[in-house]
Design an enzyme around this catalytic site. Structure first.
Site, PDB file in Angstrom:
ATOM      1  N   GLY A   1       0.875  -1.221   0.074  1.00  0.00           N
ATOM      2  CA  GLY A   1      -0.085   0.031  -0.130  1.00  0.00           C
ATOM      3  C   GLY A   1       0.839   1.368  -0.097  1.00  0.00           C
TER       4      GLY A   1
ATOM      5  N   CYS B   1     -28.086  -9.152 -15.855  1.00  0.00           N
ATOM      6  CA  CYS B   1     -27.752  -8.987 -17.199  1.00  0.00           C
ATOM      7  C   CYS B   1     -28.491  -9.642 -18.238  1.00  0.00           C
ATOM      8  CB  CYS B   1     -26.373  -9.641 -17.374  1.00  0.00           C
ATOM      9  SG  CYS B   1     -25.695  -9.656 -19.035  1.00  0.00           S
TER      10      CYS B   1
ATOM     11  N   CYS C   1     -26.810 -12.690 -20.095  1.00  0.00           N
ATOM     12  CA  CYS C   1     -26.302 -13.840 -19.646  1.00  0.00           C
ATOM     13  C   CYS C   1     -27.211 -14.238 -18.420  1.00  0.00           C
ATOM     14  CB  CYS C   1     -24.824 -13.966 -19.239  1.00  0.00           C
ATOM     15  SG  CYS C   1     -24.234 -13.090 -17.847  1.00  0.00           S
TER      16      CYS C   1
ATOM     17  N   CYS D   1     -23.460  -7.199 -18.352  1.00  0.00           N
ATOM     18  CA  CYS D   1     -22.270  -7.199 -17.810  1.00  0.00           C
ATOM     19  C   CYS D   1     -21.247  -6.384 -18.371  1.00  0.00           C
ATOM     20  CB  CYS D   1     -21.691  -8.780 -17.822  1.00  0.00           C
ATOM     21  SG  CYS D   1     -22.618 -10.319 -17.028  1.00  0.00           S
TER      22      CYS D   1
ATOM     23  N   CYS E   1     -19.127 -12.510 -19.102  1.00  0.00           N
ATOM     24  CA  CYS E   1     -20.577 -12.618 -19.759  1.00  0.00           C
ATOM     25  C   CYS E   1     -20.513 -13.648 -20.461  1.00  0.00           C
ATOM     26  CB  CYS E   1     -21.002 -11.211 -20.157  1.00  0.00           C
ATOM     27  SG  CYS E   1     -22.485 -11.118 -20.735  1.00  0.00           S
TER      28      CYS E   1
END
Lengths: 257, 363, 283
Positions: free
Chosen positions: C30, C239, C242, C264, C270
């Site tokens: 970080g 979606c 899908c 998606c 997807c």
């Protein structure tokens, strides 16, 4: 408790050839308020900056008794530890509140920030404490979400005080806390400070040129001139019976109501 | 029936072809050559060399042609090319007092040893569009002087310096930093500040310099000397151990003289601002000198309050390759982030619309 | 592959410099490591940081996937993938599970990553405290002293003003309990994926000249309050292609009357979610 909260020994600070302050020694005990008076250029602000961890002295030491009952040399420790100390055990009230506050966030955020800085993570709890402190400094709690830019000078100063006290500091450094305010506003602020100092058992060092402030707030007094302490003692004694000619001059030049 | 959008690759290829066609323009008109740009658009070439940080007029001219005249785009091309070039070493510091001067003026004095040499300059032209240029065919010729310019033209600022009235430039002991090898960190010393200014966007520096003259950090500047001409570049090859000349470059140098009242430690003296640029880039060198002086405010004990005195502000935003990239990156797809914001604002809006009206009677 | 350039464009010294920076970054999760970013043939602000990281770690055996907004076929993803095809000649793929390196802008793939994979993020502004403090000299100190109280001030203000935290992307996180980090403009929906991820996550900011990293299996926590815990976006819709109810959905305007559908954002996910199923079915 015979150990002083703050022990200062031969403290001095110069700027090249120019003297800031020199040979300052004293002890501050818990619950005591010490005043430092003098005119501009007397070295009192330099002294306060050295005492409060903001300015490294050229000579002498500042020792402080922590909450863990450990006596530490403020300038022998790392900057990180010193800043942590300043954040968790000390407070600093500045003459111009705008320098100490975040003008772009709400009053509540200003008072809550020191809590968040030490790891508090409950919004409701932080907000409730902020509200309680606004109330303590006589700011209406429905101003909690207002920006400080909408506050008067006196309110800003009180907000700054709340922001400082929220972490329950043991020692507060104040630099001209009533400077720049109207006389009536000053009086109200002084009353508040006096009440808080007594109720919370605060220890404090107050730098000011205003003798009325020291008369009301402080137990002991140091008079500074040209960087050195010319007279010290119990406040009432020094003001009622000044020995040093400079102190006599200071006292006599105050207009009596 | 919705089908997910495909064909980005083909679209990009076609866009490239269209750009190339636009760049070429009307095929009935002769294509502009790199030599023409290098030879007749020298001041554009100079700017691209300065901000692209590469002294190579032919490469700069090529970049200008490839960028269809967009100088910031050309600068990007040159800078990106620079990234691929291996570094052989560093030259000896250039001594501008040995410059083969073609132009040298000083506003601080009416006359100076060696004279005020105007050289090639647009300064005193009347800005009237010359339509005869469009007609072509004119071959202008300058008049030769009887004697060449004095080869030895000492700097005006050195004259002042001998009197002790102008602060001396103090060379440091340490190696100068290199902003292409180490990222800039703050506070930044003068060596990396000047390096950053040398490649900084001319427009940005010009605006900042202008601001210092209008009260945003005023330093009462005078053009102590501006000189332009050729200097030799020398390196010391390891095998030889002595300097060898590898070429000649054109430089413009500007020394600004500024006011300073003195402090408790220092006597009243004039202070300096310095600008240096490839080619004939006077506006750039002058702006650089003013901003250099601005950024010295803290070091000279002046209050830092104006943008041109704020080192971090100036240097973080001075590189137009970075600035152009980031500003124009807004053209990239951001629809996922935008979708997140849409969802948030719809939710907050729903809350707002259904909330109880707040009692506005407050203190 | 285009000859005349070193493998993956950067010279070996530059790659070594970047790898040294990455090692430091991995050693301090970080923490932003400054590095001498190079000008690349793509503009600053368009992914040069991510490109430099990928160029520094790419080997001839790697398989590279590049996505932007979750899709392989958006213009910038295409541009970057073609850049590496030209200068490195590596195999490329659209399948997350087949890639060894995934370079991404603004999304984490829906398909969970595995040990040995590397996710390279493109970062515009690396500094999480930038909104509060424009000065680099100050923010460096704040990180060194873990002086992060002010970050929560922003969240407090959001709740006081809107009743909820109003950050929906580039949502700040605490890495390994020590450094405050900006995950790049991924939607907050993706934040939980960073936590204890088996893959190595590398972040490159070219223009700002910073590298940072989250090593595998590192705790990553989004900032919040105990009584206002971090939540992710949710949709009422599934979606349309899908049927997925678990992925981040793009809103697509389909006609001038404001008709819309949701699909998606992750095109690979997807497509594979759809493959064995009927396109028109939705749970």
């Amino acid at each position: 408790m015979n150990t002083p909260l703050l022990r200062v020994a031969e403290l001095g600070r110069s700027y090249g050839a120019r003297l800031g302050c020199r040979d300052v020694s004293f002890e501050l005990y818990p619950g005591e308020v010490i005043g430092v008076v003098g005119e501009s250029g007397s070295g009192k602000t330099t002294l306060l900056d050295c005492l409060s961890g903001r300015l490294e002295p050229s000579a002498g030491t500042v020792e402080y008794l922590t909450r863990q009952s450990e006596m530490v040399d403020v300038y022998a420790m790392s900057e990180a530890r010193r800043r942590l100390l300043m954040r968790t055990e000390w407070g600093a009230v500045r003459q111009n509140a705008r320098d100490a506050l975040r003008m772009g966030v709400s009053a509540g955020a200003n008072v809550g920030e020191p809590l968040m800085a030490v790891g508090r993570r409950h919004y409701g709890g932080i907000r409730a404490e902020a509200e309680a402190w606004l109330d303590q400094v006589e700011i209406s709690t429905d101003r909690i979400d207002d920006l400080p830019s909408t506050f008067s000078g006196g309110m800003l100063q009180r907000l700054q005080i709340a922001r400082n006290l929220v972490t329950h500091p043991r020692l507060v450094f104040m630099d001209e806390p009533t400077g720049g305010l109207d006389v009536s506003v000053q009086a109200r602020l002084l009353d508040l400070l006096h009440r808080l100092v007594v109720d919370l058992g605060l220890s404090a060092i107050v730098v000011t040129h205003d003798l009325a402030v020291v008369r009301l707030l402080t137990h002991r007094l140091m008079v500074m001139r040209h960087g050195t302490v010319v007279e010290e003692g119990l406040t009432d004694q020094v003001l009622d019976d000044p020995h040093h000619p400079y102190t006599q001059l200071l006292v006599s030049s105050v207009l009596q109501p | 029936m919705y089908v997910a959008v495909k064909g980005g690759e083909a679209a990009i290829d076609n866009a490239h072809r269209l750009t190339a066609e636009e760049r070429r323009g009307d095929t009935g008109i002769p294509s502009i050559s790199v030599e023409q740009i290098a030879s007749q658009m020298g001041l554009a070439v100079d700017r691209v060399m300065n901000e692209g940080s590469v002294y190579d007029p032919d490469l700069a001219a090529l970049a200008i042609k490839q960028a269809q005249g967009d100088l910031v785009e050309a600068i990007f091309l040159l800078r990106a090319y620079r990234s691929t070039l291996p570094r052989f070493g560093a030259s000896e510091p250039i001594d501008t007092s040995g410059m083969a001067v073609r132009r040298r003026i000083s506003s601080a004095f009416k006359d100076v040893p060696g004279g005020q040499i105007l050289g090639p300059t647009y300064d005193y032209t009347h800005r009237l569009l010359d339509f005869t240029l469009a007609a072509e065919g004119q071959e202008p010729a300058a008049i030769r002087a009887d004697a060449p310019i004095d080869a030895n033209l000492p700097r005006v600022t050195d004259v002042l310096g001998r009197e002790g009235l102008l602060e001396a430039e103090r060379p440091g002991d340490a190696e100068p930093g290199d902003i292409t090898r180490e990222p800039l960190t703050f506070p930044a010393d003068r060596d990396v500040r000047l390096q950053s200014l040398a490649r900084a966007d001319e427009g940005f520096l010009l605006a900042l310099a202008y601001s210092t003259q209008r009260g945003y950090g005023h330093s009462h500047p005078f053009a102590g000397e501006i000189r332009m001409g050729e200097v030799t570049v020398e390196i010391v090859p390891e095998e030889l151990g002595f300097p060898v000349e590898i070429g000649e470059i054109t430089l413009t140098e500007c020394q600004m003289i500024n006011q300073f009242a003195g402090s408790e430690e220092a006597p009243p003296q004039f202070t300096r601002g310095y600008g240096l640029a490839f080619g004939q880039a006077e506006r750039k060198a002058m702006a650089m000198a003013l901003v250099d002086r601005g950024m010295r405010a803290a070091e000279l004990g002046e209050t830092v309050e104006a943008p041109a005195q704020d080192t971090e502000f100036v240097l973080a935003h001075a590189d137009n390759v970075e600035a152009s990239g980031f500003v124009q990156h807004l053209k990239l797809p951001h629809y996922v982030d935008f979708q997140s914001e849409l969802e948030l604002i719809r939710r907050l809006r729903a809350k707002f619309d259904t909330a109880e009206p707040v009692d506005m009677a407050a203190e | 592959m285009s000859t005349g350039y070193n493998f993956a464009y950067l010279d070996e010294q530059t790659k070594r410099m970047i790898r040294r920076g990455l090692l430091k970054a991995v050693a301090i999760p970080g923490y932003q490591v400054p590095f001498a970013s190079r000008e690349m043939p793509l503009p600053y602000g368009w992914g040069t940081g991510g490109i430099q990281v990928t160029a520094a770690i790419l080997g001839p055996e790697d398989v590279l996937k590049v996505i932007d907004q979750g899709a392989d076929d958006t213009t910038n993803a295409v541009s970057i993938r073609r850049f590496f095809a030209r200068v490195a000649g590596v195999a490329t793929t659209e399948r997350t599970d087949e890639a060894t390196i995934v370079q991404t802008r603004h999304r984490i793939p829906e398909t969970p990553l595995a040990e040995g994979q590397i996710l390279v993020y493109q970062v515009p502004i690396p500094e999480p405290l930038r909104w509060l403090e424009p000065r680099e000299s100050e923010t460096r100190k704040m990180h060194a002293l873990a002086d992060y109280g002010s970050m929560h001030v922003k969240l407090y203000e959001d709740i006081a003003r809107h009743g909820a935290i109003a950050t929906s992307y580039d949502y700040p996180v605490m890495v390994d309990g020590r450094y405050l980090m900006r995950p790049s403009p991924i939607p907050k929906f993706d934040n939980p994926k960073m936590d204890m991820n088996p893959a190595l996550q590398l972040f490159g900011a070219g223009r700002e000249k910073r590298l940072y990293a989250v090593p595998p299996y590192t705790p990553v926590k989004s900032l919040d309050f105990e009584d206002h815990p971090f939540t992710v976006q949710q949709w009422d819709e599934h979606c349309a292609l899908c049927g997925s109810a678990d992925s981040f959905l793009d809103e697509v305007i389909t006609d001038n009357q404001g008709g819309r559908m949701f699909v998606c954002s992750d095109t690979d996910y997807c497509g594979r979610h759809r493959a064995p199923h009927d396109v028109s079915s939705a749970p």
